[in-house]
Write a protein that holds these residues in place. Structure first.
Motif, short mmCIF file in Angstrom:
data_model
loop_
_atom_site.label_atom_id
_atom_site.label_comp_id
_atom_site.label_asym_id
_atom_site.label_seq_id
_atom_site.Cartn_x
_atom_site.Cartn_y
_atom_site.Cartn_z
N SER B 70 0.84 -1.21 0.00
CA SER B 70 0.00 0.00 0.00
C SER B 70 0.88 1.25 0.00
O SER B 70 1.84 1.34 0.75
CB SER B 70 -0.88 0.04 1.25
N GLY B 88 -3.11 3.62 -3.45
CA GLY B 88 -3.30 2.36 -4.15
C GLY B 88 -2.23 1.37 -3.77
O GLY B 88 -1.65 1.48 -2.68
N THR B 89 -1.97 0.42 -4.66
CA THR B 89 -0.92 -0.57 -4.38
C THR B 89 0.16 -0.46 -5.45
O THR B 89 -0.10 -0.13 -6.60
CB THR B 89 -1.48 -2.00 -4.37
N ASP B 158 -1.10 1.18 -8.97
CA ASP B 158 -2.49 0.93 -9.37
C ASP B 158 -3.39 1.68 -8.39
O ASP B 158 -3.58 1.24 -7.26
CB ASP B 158 -2.75 -0.58 -9.31
N GLU B 160 -6.45 3.36 -6.26
CA GLU B 160 -7.81 2.99 -5.81
C GLU B 160 -8.61 4.23 -5.46
O GLU B 160 -9.84 4.21 -5.46
CB GLU B 160 -7.69 2.09 -4.55
N ARG B 161 -7.88 5.31 -5.15
CA ARG B 161 -8.54 6.53 -4.69
C ARG B 161 -7.66 7.70 -5.08
O ARG B 161 -6.45 7.66 -4.86
CB ARG B 161 -8.69 6.45 -3.17
N SER B 176 -13.10 7.39 -6.45
CA SER B 176 -12.88 6.08 -5.82
C SER B 176 -13.21 4.98 -6.81
O SER B 176 -14.26 5.03 -7.47
CB SER B 176 -13.77 5.89 -4.59
N ARG B 177 -12.36 3.97 -6.88
CA ARG B 177 -12.60 2.87 -7.81
C ARG B 177 -13.79 2.08 -7.29
O ARG B 177 -13.83 1.68 -6.13
CB ARG B 177 -11.37 1.98 -7.86
N GLU B 180 -13.83 -3.82 -9.77
CA GLU B 180 -12.52 -4.36 -10.10
C GLU B 180 -12.63 -5.59 -10.98
O GLU B 180 -11.78 -6.47 -10.93
CB GLU B 180 -11.74 -4.70 -8.81
N THR B 186 -12.57 -0.27 -15.60
CA THR B 186 -12.79 0.12 -14.21
C THR B 186 -13.73 1.31 -14.14
O THR B 186 -13.59 2.26 -14.90
CB THR B 186 -11.44 0.49 -13.57
N TRP B 188 -15.31 4.48 -11.88
CA TRP B 188 -14.86 5.36 -10.80
C TRP B 188 -16.04 6.19 -10.31
O TRP B 188 -16.77 6.78 -11.11
CB TRP B 188 -13.75 6.29 -11.30
#
Lengths: 195, 195
Positions: B70, B88-89, B158, B160-161, B176-177, B180, B186, B188
């Motif tokens: 993260s 994200g990651t 990647d 996520e927000r 915000s995603r 998935e 994707t 949002w």
């Protein structure tokens, strides 16, 4: 505190860029993920090596710092191409703090701010869905003679490690706090490392 | 991906500042404290919403990302006075990655870099005590026709927000995603929030 002198020198050499006072503060969220946001440097706490910032009591970092006071500030100076990474712990000074000296520092930080910056602490709750009425974002001027709003917090960063990198000279120096004796001046180790 | 277009617009409007491509990447150290350092944006991965960066396999963030992928990237654009917080990651693409497409992206990132930036991957181990001999910091030029050095890693974020704040207009929008699904585009969610 050689690194403190170095930062003051960097601030001076970058003073034509107002955003040279902006740095990025990393904290850890309560779910273990990192958080990172821009924050404005508000000076050292008197002649100590502690750095000060301000924030709103309603911001998420308040809860994050309660659960985990460890932070790393990343401060990049564009003009001189230098980076400081300042790791340590962050203390939050709220309206009801019991330390008189810290409350005084909070009051002084409040007075030093512009009317515009002060009035942001009277804005609606940050981060939640925005309503249609924008008038709340134009409150009456909050002048320096008014006491600090309850939402106003002083943040005090007590560094343990400072990593200074110059992209111009490729010099990198790591300063680590080596003693924490109460009342004694803090000693710092200094190591020149590979960039 | 409205936020992706927005970032490309911000990059364009800030293009006179080379350091507008610098952002700060927060990770969590293995002891639970945050880490934060400046990193250079190297473009989106093709037409995806993933952002790429490069790093040295010997840097501490590699171990941090293995333990906790993260991240939060904080990206401030001085010219337009905008901040993006991208959570994200992060995926690390090393020399022995098994994904052919990712290895290709790593090779392309290597080719796009300057000789000087490439040669840094031949420098001595970063962060350890520096010796007296500086010649190792002036290796032979590492040209684009040479294969990537083993130390060279591609980083792929990647999101996520994405939290976009304009200090000029005081507008703040959080993306915000919301889905998935493999292979599906994707989706949002977009929310206008209080700054």
């Amino acid at each position: 505190m050689a690194w403190r002198e170095q930062i003051l020198k960097s601030l001076k050499k970058n003073s034509r860029l107002p955003y040279a006072r902006y740095a990025q503060l990393a904290t850890v969220r309560e779910d273990g993920r990192p958080a990172n946001r821009t924050i404005v440097y508000r000076g050292f706490l008197q002649d100590t090596s502690k750095l000060t910032f301000v924030t709103d009591r309603r911001s998420k970092k308040i809860g994050e710092l309660r659960a985990n006071p460890s932070v790393e500030l990343c401060w990049y100076f564009p003009q001189t191409r230098e980076q400081y990474r300042i790791a340590g712990t962050m203390r939050v000074v709220k309206v009801d703090d019991e330390d008189e000296a810290m409350l005084r520092a909070r009051g002084e930080a409040w007075k030093r701010m512009s009317d515009g910056a002060r009035s942001q602490f009277a804005w609606p709750f940050p981060g939640i869905e925005r309503g249609v009425d924008d008038s709340a974002f134009s409150p009456d001027p909050v002048t320096a003679d008014l006491p600090p709003l309850e939402e106003f917090c002083l943040l005090v960063l007590d560094p343990e490690r400072v990593d200074h990198l110059s992209l111009k000279s490729n010099e990198r120096t790591v300063f680590s706090r080596s003693s924490e004796g109460e009342g004694e001046p803090t000693a710092w180790d200094r190591l020149r490392v590979n960039p």
